[in-house]
Design an enzyme around this catalytic site. Sequence first.
Site, short mmCIF file in Angstrom:
data_model
loop_
_atom_site.label_atom_id
_atom_site.label_comp_id
_atom_site.label_asym_id
_atom_site.label_seq_id
_atom_site.Cartn_x
_atom_site.Cartn_y
_atom_site.Cartn_z
N SER A 1 -8.28 -5.15 5.00
CA SER A 1 -8.33 -4.52 6.32
C SER A 1 -9.78 -4.47 6.78
CB SER A 1 -7.78 -3.11 6.19
OG SER A 1 -8.08 -2.34 7.34
N ILE A 27 0.86 -1.19 0.00
CA ILE A 27 0.00 0.00 0.00
C ILE A 27 0.89 1.23 0.00
CG2 ILE A 27 -2.13 -0.77 1.12
CD1 ILE A 27 -0.83 0.38 3.77
N TYR A 53 -8.14 5.21 1.17
CA TYR A 53 -7.55 3.89 1.47
C TYR A 53 -8.67 2.87 1.70
CZ TYR A 53 -5.60 0.37 4.74
OH TYR A 53 -5.28 -0.79 5.40
N1 LIG Z 1 -0.47 -2.07 9.66
C1 LIG Z 1 -1.76 -2.12 9.89
O1 LIG Z 1 -2.26 -1.65 10.92
C2 LIG Z 1 -2.69 -2.74 8.88
C3 LIG Z 1 -4.03 -2.91 9.25
C4 LIG Z 1 -4.92 -3.49 8.35
C5 LIG Z 1 -4.44 -3.90 7.11
N2 LIG Z 1 -3.15 -3.73 6.78
C6 LIG Z 1 -2.72 -4.12 5.43
O2 LIG Z 1 -1.54 -4.88 5.46
C7 LIG Z 1 -0.77 -4.62 4.29
C8 LIG Z 1 0.65 -4.26 4.69
O3 LIG Z 1 0.59 -3.15 5.56
P1 LIG Z 1 1.88 -2.65 6.37
O4 LIG Z 1 1.39 -1.94 7.55
O5 LIG Z 1 2.82 -3.77 6.52
O6 LIG Z 1 2.47 -1.57 5.34
P2 LIG Z 1 3.91 -0.83 5.36
O7 LIG Z 1 4.68 -1.25 6.54
O8 LIG Z 1 3.64 0.61 5.15
O9 LIG Z 1 4.60 -1.44 4.06
C9 LIG Z 1 4.14 -1.08 2.78
C10 LIG Z 1 4.96 -1.80 1.74
O10 LIG Z 1 4.53 -1.39 0.46
C11 LIG Z 1 5.64 -0.89 -0.28
N3 LIG Z 1 5.21 0.20 -1.15
C12 LIG Z 1 4.71 1.40 -0.79
N4 LIG Z 1 4.45 2.16 -1.86
C13 LIG Z 1 4.78 1.41 -2.94
C14 LIG Z 1 4.77 1.66 -4.34
N5 LIG Z 1 4.37 2.83 -4.85
N6 LIG Z 1 5.21 0.68 -5.16
C15 LIG Z 1 5.63 -0.50 -4.67
N7 LIG Z 1 5.68 -0.79 -3.35
C16 LIG Z 1 5.26 0.17 -2.50
C17 LIG Z 1 6.63 -0.42 0.78
O11 LIG Z 1 7.97 -0.48 0.33
P3 LIG Z 1 8.75 0.73 -0.38
O12 LIG Z 1 8.52 1.94 0.46
O13 LIG Z 1 10.17 0.24 -0.37
O14 LIG Z 1 8.20 0.82 -1.75
C18 LIG Z 1 6.43 -1.47 1.86
O15 LIG Z 1 7.20 -2.61 1.57
C19 LIG Z 1 -1.51 -3.54 3.53
O16 LIG Z 1 -2.27 -4.10 2.49
C20 LIG Z 1 -2.39 -2.92 4.58
O17 LIG Z 1 -3.54 -2.32 4.03
C21 LIG Z 1 -2.27 -3.15 7.63
C1 LIG Z 2 -11.73 0.61 13.77
O1 LIG Z 2 -11.13 0.42 12.52
C2 LIG Z 2 -9.73 0.40 12.51
C3 LIG Z 2 -9.21 0.38 11.10
O2 LIG Z 2 -9.76 -0.64 10.33
C4 LIG Z 2 -9.26 -0.82 13.25
O3 LIG Z 2 -7.85 -0.88 13.27
C5 LIG Z 2 -9.83 -0.77 14.65
O4 LIG Z 2 -9.53 -2.00 15.28
C6 LIG Z 2 -11.33 -0.55 14.65
N1 LIG Z 2 -11.76 -0.32 16.00
C7 LIG Z 2 -12.73 -1.05 16.56
C8 LIG Z 2 -13.05 -0.76 17.98
O5 LIG Z 2 -13.31 -1.88 15.93
#
Ligand SMILES: NC(=O)c1ccc[n+]([C@@H]2O[C@H](COP(=O)([O-])OP(=O)(O)OC[C@H]3O[C@@H](n4cnc5c(N)ncnc54)[C@H](OP(=O)(O)O)[C@@H]3O)[C@@H](O)[C@H]2O)c1
Ligand SMILES: *[C@@H]1O[C@H](CO)[C@@H](O)[C@H](O)[C@H]1NC(C)=O
Length: 295
Positions: free
Chosen positions: A170, A118, A183
């Site tokens: 997510s 992302i 997002y």
């Molecule tokens: N962390 C959370 O709380 C959370 C919660 C729910 C879902 N998720 C999901 O989990 C997944 C991973 O999240 P994360 O928190 O691990 O993300 P992150 O730590 O921000 O890592 C994002 C990755 O994407 C790469 N990236 C960013 N922009 C890019 C571009 N333009 N082209 C190619 N690569 C790119 C980054 O590497 P470079 O910068 O080197 O390109 C990095 O490896 C996502 O799909 C996110 O939506 C995360």
């Molecule tokens: C609200 O949504 C965020 C983002 O998806 C999530 O990380 C969080 O756990 C949620 N909070 C509750 C209380 O459900």
Amino acid sequence: MWKKILALFVGVLVGYWLIDDFNPNVLRGKRVVVTGSSTGIGEQIAYHYARMGADLLITARREKVLQQVVTRCKELGPEGGRYFYKSADMANMSATKEVIQEAIDRLGGIDILVLNHILPIPLGLWEGTPQNLTLTDKIIDVNFKAYIYLTSHALPHLTVTNGSIIVVSSLAGKIGQPFTAVYSATKFALDGFFGGLRQEFKLRGCDVSITLCVIGLVGTENAIRGLRDYGQHYLLEMLPAETPSDTALAIIRGGAKRQREIFHPYLSLKIMTLLRDWIPNIVEFINRSMFTVPA
Ligand SMILES: NC(=O)c1ccc[n+]([C@@H]2O[C@H](COP(=O)([O-])OP(=O)(O)OC[C@H]3O[C@@H](n4cnc5c(N)ncnc54)[C@H](OP(=O)(O)O)[C@@H]3O)[C@@H](O)[C@H]2O)c1
Ligand SMILES: *[C@@H]1O[C@H](CO)[C@@H](O)[C@H](O)[C@H]1NC(C)=O
Ligand SMILES: *[C@@H]1O[C@H](CO)[C@@H](O)[C@H](O)[C@H]1NC(C)=O
Ligand SMILES: *[C@@H]1O[C@H](CO)[C@@H](O)[C@H](O)[C@H]1NC(C)=O
Ligand SMILES: *[C@@H]1O[C@H](CO)[C@@H](O)[C@H](O)[C@H]1NC(C)=O
């Protein structure tokens, strides 16, 4: 009588829950592409796959960091494990083709495609400013369009192997989120696209699995920094974040078992998702109550 039936029912449920039918050995020698694997959850996904004996092509923008991840994979993986990287910007649709081509050239095929990257963006109110619109276009390209392009280039190869597509989404892809509206929109869009594609696969007997991963708050550097920078750090004390490593394992498992969807953490996200159409105002209130608009 009723007590016995209830006991039997509970017993079956608990038993089902206790049985862990995930065998990591099935991933040995599998050829896996992981996007967004230079840091965060994607990096941990790469390490787990390496430990389980899978071969990897990892991709993100930063080449130096990818090199370090490959080095670590070599340390973790078995003798003879194959680990490659390709740096590419997923805002550029020509680069999506090159990533898949590199995987074919290096690994000779693809068994599992993990779509995880992302664009890191600061939290904020969407006010329709020109700046908001420019960023909106880029987020849609990176978080959504690139997923479709990568899938289209990989599909002929995944069809040959009866492979798997794992889409990291997510809770924000099930319930609209404040401060990350675009997002959130891209995650909903992924559910729509891959939901439709899954239906078509069933209709035409295409044995490629699609696993949508509904993930809660994970303590990656970027996620934590994003909340801090927007003054939402108190949220981290109320809501314990999952670790990137546990989350990565849950994602890999769900994909290996060819599950339709996974929820991590399971109970809270499953309940929120089940209730969202029935009592949306309450579900949204609960979620919203965690946030405040900074002064
Ligand atoms: N962390 C959370 O709380 C959370 C919660 C729910 C879902 N998720 C999901 O989990 C997944 C991973 O999240 P994360 O928190 O691990 O993300 P992150 O730590 O921000 O890592 C994002 C990755 O994407 C790469 N990236 C960013 N922009 C890019 C571009 N333009 N082209 C190619 N690569 C790119 C980054 O590497 P470079 O910068 O080197 O390109 C990095 O490896 C996502 O799909 C996110 O939506 C995360
Ligand atoms: C609200 O949504 C965020 C983002 O998806 C999530 O990380 C969080 O756990 C949620 N909070 C509750 C209380 O459900
Ligand atoms: C997009 O990627 C292609 C292939 O890697 C490259 O030739 C082109 O210069 C890139 N375009 C931009 C704007 O970076
Ligand atoms: C929208 O633009 C305004 C001003 O240009 C900015 O303050 C705000 O953070 C932006 N919102 C998002 C979500 O990027
Ligand atoms: C893929 O599945 C089809 C039928 O579902 C089967 O005929 C074929 O042998 C399988 N191919 C591989 C490589 O497992």
